[in-house]
Design an enzyme around this catalytic site. Structure first.
Site, mmCIF file in Angstrom:
data_model
loop_
_atom_site.group_PDB
_atom_site.id
_atom_site.type_symbol
_atom_site.label_atom_id
_atom_site.label_comp_id
_atom_site.label_asym_id
_atom_site.label_seq_id
_atom_site.Cartn_x
_atom_site.Cartn_y
_atom_site.Cartn_z
ATOM 1 N N CYS A 51 51.702 68.307 61.451
ATOM 2 C CA CYS A 51 51.533 69.329 62.474
ATOM 3 C C CYS A 51 52.913 69.775 62.938
ATOM 4 O O CYS A 51 53.776 68.933 63.194
ATOM 5 C CB CYS A 51 50.754 68.723 63.635
ATOM 6 S SG CYS A 51 50.904 69.622 65.164
ATOM 7 N N CYS A 98 46.534 72.553 63.001
ATOM 8 C CA CYS A 98 46.272 71.232 63.578
ATOM 9 C C CYS A 98 44.963 71.294 64.375
ATOM 10 O O CYS A 98 44.702 72.293 65.045
ATOM 11 C CB CYS A 98 47.430 70.853 64.495
ATOM 12 S SG CYS A 98 47.209 69.256 65.285
ATOM 13 N N ARG A 143 58.094 35.423 40.123
ATOM 14 C CA ARG A 143 57.786 35.286 38.700
ATOM 15 C C ARG A 143 58.586 36.268 37.843
ATOM 16 O O ARG A 143 59.018 35.926 36.751
ATOM 17 C CB ARG A 143 56.278 35.509 38.482
ATOM 18 C CG ARG A 143 55.891 35.307 37.042
ATOM 19 C CD ARG A 143 54.401 35.310 36.866
ATOM 20 N NE ARG A 143 53.851 36.653 37.040
ATOM 21 C CZ ARG A 143 52.592 36.967 36.784
ATOM 22 N NH1 ARG A 143 51.759 36.038 36.368
ATOM 23 N NH2 ARG A 143 52.145 38.188 36.953
ATOM 24 N N LYS A 200 37.239 36.255 37.310
ATOM 25 C CA LYS A 200 37.434 37.248 38.369
ATOM 26 C C LYS A 200 36.118 37.603 39.052
ATOM 27 O O LYS A 200 35.054 37.523 38.439
ATOM 28 C CB LYS A 200 38.042 38.526 37.768
ATOM 29 C CG LYS A 200 39.429 38.359 37.174
ATOM 30 C CD LYS A 200 40.434 38.174 38.257
ATOM 31 C CE LYS A 200 41.771 38.768 38.042
ATOM 32 N NZ LYS A 200 42.067 40.089 37.834
ATOM 33 N N CYS A 211 52.155 69.309 70.705
ATOM 34 C CA CYS A 211 50.841 68.915 70.186
ATOM 35 C C CYS A 211 50.254 67.797 71.051
ATOM 36 O O CYS A 211 50.788 66.696 71.103
ATOM 37 C CB CYS A 211 50.958 68.453 68.742
ATOM 38 S SG CYS A 211 49.461 67.672 68.121
ATOM 39 N N CYS A 248 44.290 70.104 67.024
ATOM 40 C CA CYS A 248 44.514 70.033 68.466
ATOM 41 C C CYS A 248 44.251 71.400 69.101
ATOM 42 O O CYS A 248 44.243 72.406 68.400
ATOM 43 C CB CYS A 248 45.939 69.562 68.756
ATOM 44 S SG CYS A 248 47.193 70.793 68.391
ATOM 45 N N LYS A 285 41.397 31.684 43.238
ATOM 46 C CA LYS A 285 42.562 32.412 42.724
ATOM 47 C C LYS A 285 43.103 33.256 43.873
ATOM 48 O O LYS A 285 42.517 34.272 44.258
ATOM 49 C CB LYS A 285 42.174 33.295 41.540
ATOM 50 C CG LYS A 285 43.354 33.994 40.906
ATOM 51 C CD LYS A 285 42.946 34.665 39.613
ATOM 52 C CE LYS A 285 44.140 35.262 38.885
ATOM 53 N NZ LYS A 285 44.845 36.275 39.638
ATOM 54 N N LYS A 299 40.828 24.982 35.353
ATOM 55 C CA LYS A 299 41.902 24.354 34.572
ATOM 56 C C LYS A 299 41.403 23.026 34.023
ATOM 57 O O LYS A 299 40.807 22.248 34.779
ATOM 58 C CB LYS A 299 43.123 24.083 35.459
ATOM 59 C CG LYS A 299 43.713 25.334 36.069
ATOM 60 C CD LYS A 299 44.830 24.997 37.049
ATOM 61 C CE LYS A 299 45.314 26.264 37.720
ATOM 62 N NZ LYS A 299 46.235 26.002 38.817
ATOM 63 N N TYR A 308 49.917 24.951 43.534
ATOM 64 C CA TYR A 308 48.876 24.659 42.545
ATOM 65 C C TYR A 308 49.404 24.404 41.133
ATOM 66 O O TYR A 308 48.646 24.155 40.220
ATOM 67 C CB TYR A 308 47.820 25.772 42.510
ATOM 68 C CG TYR A 308 48.390 27.163 42.263
ATOM 69 C CD1 TYR A 308 48.999 27.496 41.059
ATOM 70 C CD2 TYR A 308 48.320 28.138 43.248
ATOM 71 C CE1 TYR A 308 49.519 28.759 40.843
ATOM 72 C CE2 TYR A 308 48.847 29.404 43.043
ATOM 73 C CZ TYR A 308 49.449 29.703 41.827
ATOM 74 O OH TYR A 308 49.976 30.943 41.619
ATOM 75 N N ASP A 337 45.118 35.809 45.957
ATOM 76 C CA ASP A 337 45.688 37.109 45.603
ATOM 77 C C ASP A 337 46.978 37.315 46.387
ATOM 78 O O ASP A 337 47.029 38.017 47.389
ATOM 79 C CB ASP A 337 44.677 38.218 45.927
ATOM 80 C CG ASP A 337 45.043 39.514 45.236
ATOM 81 O OD1 ASP A 337 45.954 39.498 44.384
ATOM 82 O OD2 ASP A 337 44.428 40.541 45.548
ATOM 83 N N GLU A 386 39.637 26.133 41.134
ATOM 84 C CA GLU A 386 40.423 26.498 42.321
ATOM 85 C C GLU A 386 40.234 27.976 42.657
ATOM 86 O O GLU A 386 40.050 28.783 41.758
ATOM 87 C CB GLU A 386 41.926 26.276 42.019
ATOM 88 C CG GLU A 386 42.226 24.912 41.458
ATOM 89 C CD GLU A 386 43.636 24.814 40.841
ATOM 90 O OE1 GLU A 386 44.414 25.774 40.952
ATOM 91 O OE2 GLU A 386 43.917 23.755 40.259
HETATM 92 S S1 IVH Z 1 47.709 28.782 37.569
HETATM 93 C C1 IVH Z 1 49.993 28.898 33.585
HETATM 94 N N1 IVH Z 1 46.260 28.709 39.748
HETATM 95 O O1 IVH Z 1 47.206 34.168 39.242
HETATM 96 C C2 IVH Z 1 49.121 29.360 34.660
HETATM 97 N N2 IVH Z 1 47.394 30.736 39.224
HETATM 98 O O2 IVH Z 1 46.753 35.856 36.892
HETATM 99 C C3 IVH Z 1 49.734 29.299 35.980
HETATM 100 N N3 IVH Z 1 47.108 32.482 40.901
HETATM 101 O O3 IVH Z 1 50.485 34.159 38.032
HETATM 102 C C4 IVH Z 1 48.918 29.887 37.026
HETATM 103 N N4 IVH Z 1 45.846 31.344 42.291
HETATM 104 O O4 IVH Z 1 50.128 34.141 40.599
HETATM 105 C C5 IVH Z 1 47.050 29.460 38.956
HETATM 106 N N5 IVH Z 1 44.994 28.471 41.679
HETATM 107 C C6 IVH Z 1 45.783 29.207 40.896
HETATM 108 C C7 IVH Z 1 46.118 30.535 41.226
HETATM 109 C C8 IVH Z 1 46.925 31.267 40.353
HETATM 110 C C9 IVH Z 1 46.451 32.488 42.072
HETATM 111 C C10 IVH Z 1 47.857 33.628 40.361
HETATM 112 C C11 IVH Z 1 49.251 33.292 39.895
HETATM 113 C C12 IVH Z 1 49.268 33.652 38.439
HETATM 114 C C13 IVH Z 1 48.180 34.667 38.359
HETATM 115 C C14 IVH Z 1 47.617 34.790 36.972
#
Ligand code: IVH
Length: 730
Positions: free
Chosen positions: A476, A452, A163, A347, A482, A454, A142, A323, A254, A144, A140
C-alpha cells in the site's frame, strides 16, 4: 527402489497424469531424467542452502521417487554426479567447512506398507536368516529438523557440523554451544568415554517456539519461516551466535560417526538401542517414543500409533525410522550408495484435505504489505480444523512461484474453487491444487486489488526487490496515512514485547482508533486527560473499574526502557534483538536520536559508528535512515517523547580497563566461546563489533584468524592473543 512399486502407491501424487515409468521409451526417459535432475537440484538448493523450499516434502519425495524409478529402469542414465548418490546439498560457504570423519548418510524412504515388507524381506535374504529367526528393530520417530554431528575429543565438545553434502558440512560449533548443556553437553558425562566420540542427531525447534518466533519476526518485519525445520536451520546459520542463543533449539541424539579409543575401536554397546541408552548416560536427550519391534506387523503398528500421536507432539516429525538393532548385522548389511540397507524411513502421507475456498481477503500488515488470505469452508487436516489458508501473493494465486516457476501446472485460484489443502510442515496450511472440474461455471479470475482495502483506498504497487526488479509483494502506498498500517503499528506498540500495556489489545486499539480517540502512540498517554470529554466508562464493555485499570496500566508504562522504546517505534528491520543492540550501543535516547537523525542526513561518520555496533548492518541502518527522514515519523516520536520518560540502557561498567573500548573477536577461540567472550566484554563496558575499522581498539585473535587480522594490521589496531585478552580484563 524397484519401479514396479510405483503403480502400487495409493497416496495422492502430483505425477499421476505422467506416463508410468514402465512405459517410457529410452528417449522419453532420458529427457525426463535430465529435467528431473535440474528440478531436484534446484529444490535441494532452496531447501538446504536458502531454507526456503517452494514445494512440500511430499511433492519433493514424489519427484525423487520418479527420478530413482527412471534410473533403476535405465541404469545407463546414471552419471557420477547422479542425485541418487548424493545426500543433501553442498555447504553454503559462509561457515568454515568440516570434513566428516565418517560420511553422514541419508535414508531410503518407504511410503506403502508393501515397502516395509520388502525392506524386511531384503534384510532377511541378505543375511540369509531362517524364517523363524526374529529380527529386532529400533523404531524411532523421524524428527523433521536438521541433522548435526557433534565431535567430542577426550569428552569435550570440539566441533559441531551440519550434514552438508554428507562428506563436508558447515562448522556451527559456536552456535551449537548456545543450545545449553541440557541439549548438547559441552562435556560428556560418565566414565570411560572414548577419546573420539561423534554423536549425531537432530536439532529441532518446537512448534510452539516456532510460532512465537514467527510472531516476533513478523512484528520486526523480518523473514517469516515456513516451518519449524526452516526456522531451526535459519537459527543455526547465524553468523552471530547470540542470535542462535535467543532461539530455543533442542537436540535428540540417535546416531554416531567416529567412535574410537587409543586401545580399541569397539563401541560402548552392541545394539542401536544400547547406543541410545549410552547417549542418555553421556547427558543427551533421546526420543522417548523409541520402541523395540520384532516384526513387520509391529513396525506398521508403530507407524500408525506415532501417526496418531503426531498432531499432539510439540515437534514436527515426518515419519518413523526402522533400524536393525544388532550392530553386527548393521555392519554386515552395509550401504547401497547413499543409504544404509539396515534402516528405512517410513514416511507419513502428507496431510491433505479437500474443501471450498469461500473468499479471498486481503490483510494489510504494519509495513503496508498486502497478503491474500483464503477463507475456507472449515475442514479437518491431520487433527486440526483449518479455516484460513495463506495465498502468499498475487503471483501465487495466478499459479506462479517465487522463482517464476509454474505452480499447480498453471491452475489459478478463484473464489468458489474446490481446493486441495495441505498442512506443510504441520503448521502453515497451503493450497496445493485446484480441482478444475468442480469450478463454478461463472467463476472469474481473481483480480488482485489495485487499491488498498483501507478507507483511503490508496494505490497498491508491486514492491521492488533490492536488485531493483519487480518483487512478489504488493504494498500500500498510503504509508503513514493508511489506517490499517497505523492500527497494526499501534497494536505492536502496546503489545507485550513493546510497551506492554495491559488491557490495550487488538480489539481495544481498533475501537479507540475507529472512534478517533487514539490515532498515534502519544495519544494513548493523553487519554486520561481527555477522558472528561471522552467518557470511556460509558462505552459499551467498559465500566469505571476497567477504565481506571486501563489508565493505571498506561501510567505504569510512562517510564520505559530504551530498548523497548526503540523497538516500539516500529522501525522496519528493528526487532527486539536489534533494538537491544542499539540501546546498549548508544546508552541514552538522546545519543540514539541524535545519531539516527545524522544517519538520516547521510552523515558518513555516524553511519560508520552505527555499523561498528554488533548486529547492526546496512539493512538496519537504511531502515533507520528511512524512518528518521520522514517528517511524519519525527512528529509522532516528538509527541510521544513528551509523554514518557525513557530510561538509559544499563550502564556499562566504567572502572574496567576496557570500558568504552571497541573489541573485535576473530578466529576460532579456544579458551572461551564467542558468546562468553562477548558477554564478558560487554559486562566490562566494551562494545563488541563484528568488523574492524580505525575505531576498533582491540582485535582478539584465535587460531585461523583471517581477513580481520589483516584489517587490524592495516589500521594499526592492537592485536591480542586469547591469553593477553584474559590478562587485560583480569
Ligand atoms: S538415522 C545412516 N534416525 O532423517 C542414517 N535419521 O532422511 C542416519 N532423521 O539425515 C540417519 N530422525 O537428518 C536417523 N531417528 C532418526 C532420525 C533421522 C530424523 C533425519 C536425519 C537424516 C534424515 C534422512
Amino acid at each position: 527402489m524397484a519401479n514396479s512399486k510405483m503403480a502400487k502407491r495409493s497416496k495422492p501424487s502430483i505425477n499421476t497424469d505422467k506416463t508410468p515409468v514402465d512405459l517410457l521409451t529410452a528417449k522419453q526417459a532420458a529427457a525426463e531424467y535430465a529435467r528431473l535432475q535440474t528440478e531436484i537440484a534446484g529444490h535441494d538448493k532452496r531447501y538446504y542452502q536458502q531454507d526456503a523450499p517452494v514445494i512440500s516434502d511430499a511433492d519433493y519425495d514424489e519427484l525423487r521417487l520418479r527420478h530413482n524409478a527412471i534410473e533403476s529402469r535405465f541404469p545407463d542414465l546414471r552419471t557420477f554426479e547422479s542425485l541418487s548418490l548424493r545426500v543433501g546439498a553442498a555447504p553454503t560457504g559462509r561457515f568454515k567447512k568440516v570434513r566428516h570423519a565418517v560420511r553422514m548418510l541419508s535414508l531410503d524412504n518407504a511410503f506403502a506398507e508393501q515397502d516395509v515388507v520388502d525392506f524386511v524381506g531384503r534384510i532377511r535374504r541378505f543375511l540369509n536368516l531362517p524364517e523363524d529367526e526374529k529380527i529386532t528393530f529400533s523404531a524411532e520417530p523421524k524428527i523433521d529438523g536438521l541433522s548435526m554431528s557433534l565431535r567430542y575429543e577426550d569428552g569435550e565438545l570440539v566441533t559441531a557440523a551440519t550434514r552438508g553434502d554428507g562428506e563436508e558440512g558447515e562448522d556451527v560449533t559456536a552456535n551449537i554451544r548456545t543450545l545449553g548443556d541440557k541439549e548438547v553437553p559441552h562435556r560428556l558425562k560418565g566414565r570411560n568415554i572414548p577419546r573420539i566420540t561423534e554423536v549425531r542427531g537432530e536439532v529441532y525447534m518446537t512448534k510452539a517456539d516456532f510460532l512465537k518466533l514467527n510472531e516476533r519476526q513478523k512484528a520486526a518485519g523480518d523473514t517469516i519461516f515456513a516451518n519449524p525445520r526452516n526456522s531451526a536451520a535459519g537459527s543455526l546459520r547465524q553468523k552471530d551466535p547470540s542470535i542462535t542463543a535467543s532461539r530455543p533449539l533442542g537436540f535428540f541424539a540417535y546416531a554416531w560417526g567416529e567412535i574410537s579409543d587409543k586401545s580399541s575401536k569397539s563401541l560402548p554397546a552392541d545394539t542401536q538401542s544400547g547406543m541410545i541408552k549410552w547417549f542418555e548416560h553421556c547427558g543427551f536427550k533421546t526420543n522417548p517414543l523409541t520402541k523395540i519391534c520384532h516384526s513387520v506387523e509391529e513396525l506398521i503398528a508403530f507407524h500408525r500409533q506415532i501417526g496418531e500421536e503426531r498432531a499432539r507432539l510439540d515437534y514436527d516429525i515426518d515419519g518413523v525410522v526402522y533400524k536393525v538393532d544388532r550392530l553386527d548385522w548393521q555392519e554386515r548389511l552395509g550401504f547401497v550408495s547413499r543409504t544404509p540397507r539396515w534402516a528405512i524411513a517410513h514416511k507419513f502421507p502428507a496431510e491433505r484435505a479437500t474443501t471450498i475456498l469461500n473468499d479471498i481477503e486481503i490483510q494489510v500488515g504494519r509495513t503496508g504489505s498486502l497478503t491474500p488470505v483464503g477463507k475456507l469452508e472449515p475442514v479437518g487436516v491431520g487433527g486440526v480444523i483449518v479455516q484460513n489458508v495463506t495465498l502468499h501473493n498475487e503471483d501465487y494465486i495466478k499459479g506462479i512461484g517465487g522463482k517464476g516457476e509454474i505452480l499447480r501446472e498453471g491452475r489459478d485460484i478463484r473464489r468458489g474453487d474446490t481446493v486441495i489443502i495441505q498442512r506443510a510442515g504441520d503448521v502453515i496450511p497451503q493450497v496445493v491444487d485446484v480441482i478444475l472440474e468442480k469450478r463454478p461455471p461463472d467463476s472469474k479470475k481473481y483480480k488482485f486489488p489495485t487499491k488498498c482495502p483501507c478507507p483511503l483506498k490508496t494505490d497498491v504497487v508491486r514492491e521492488a526487490t533490492s536488485a531493483g526488479e519487480e518483487g512478489a509483494r504488493n504494498r500500500c502506498t498510503g504509508e503513514f496515512a493508511c489506517p490499517f498500517q497505523k492500527i497494526q503499528h499501534l497494536i505492536l506498540f502496546a503489545s507485550r514485547r513493546a510497551f506492554d500495556i495491559e488491557g490495550l489489545g487488538e480489539k481495544q486499539i481498533e475501537l479507540f482508533y475507529e472512534n478517533g480517540w487514539v490515532k498515534e502512540p502519544g495519544d494513548i498517554f493523553t487519554l486520561k486527560a481527555r477522558n472528561a470529554k471522552l467518557k470511556l466508562e460509558e462505552v459499551e464493555g467498559y465500566g469505571e473499574t476497567s477504565v481506571r485499570n486501563l489508565f493505571a496500566a498506561i501510567d505504569e508504562r510512562r517510564r520505559i526502557s530504551l530498548e523497548r522504546f526503540i523497538f516500539a517505534l516500529g522501525i522496519r528491520q528493528v526487532g527486539e534483538t536489534t533494538a537491544l543492540a542499539l540501546a546498549r550501543g548508544y546508552g541514552t535516547w538522546k545519543a540514539f536520536h541524535d545519531a539516527a537523525l545524522k544517519v538520516a542526513k547521510g552523515d558518513e561518520e555516524t553511519i560508520a559508528e552505527m555499523d561498528a555496533l554488533d548486529q547492526i548492518g546496512d539493512t538496519v541502518i537504511q531502515a533507520i535512515a528511512a524512518y528518521f527522514s520522514e517528517k511524519h515519523n519525527l512528529g509522532i516520536v516528538e509527541r510521544l517523547t513528551r509523554e514518557v520518560t525513557i530510561l538509559d540502557a544499563e550502564r556499562p561498567k566504567t572502572d574496567s580497563k576496557i570500558a568504552g573500548k571497541t573489541v573485535v573477536f576473530t578466529g576460532s577461540l579456544e579458551k572461551f566461546t564467542r558468546d562468553e567472550a562477548k558477554a564478558t566484554a560487554e559486562r566490562l563496558g566494551a562494545k563488541v563489533s563484528g568488523s574492524v575499522s580505525k575505531k576498533t581498539d582491540y582485535v582478539v585473535a584465535g587460531p585461523g584468524a583471517g581477513s580481520k587480522l589483516a584489517e587490524a594490521q592495516k589500521h594499526g589496531v592492537t592485536v591480542l592473543t586469547e591469553d593477553e585478552w584474559l590478562a587485560l580484563i583480569g
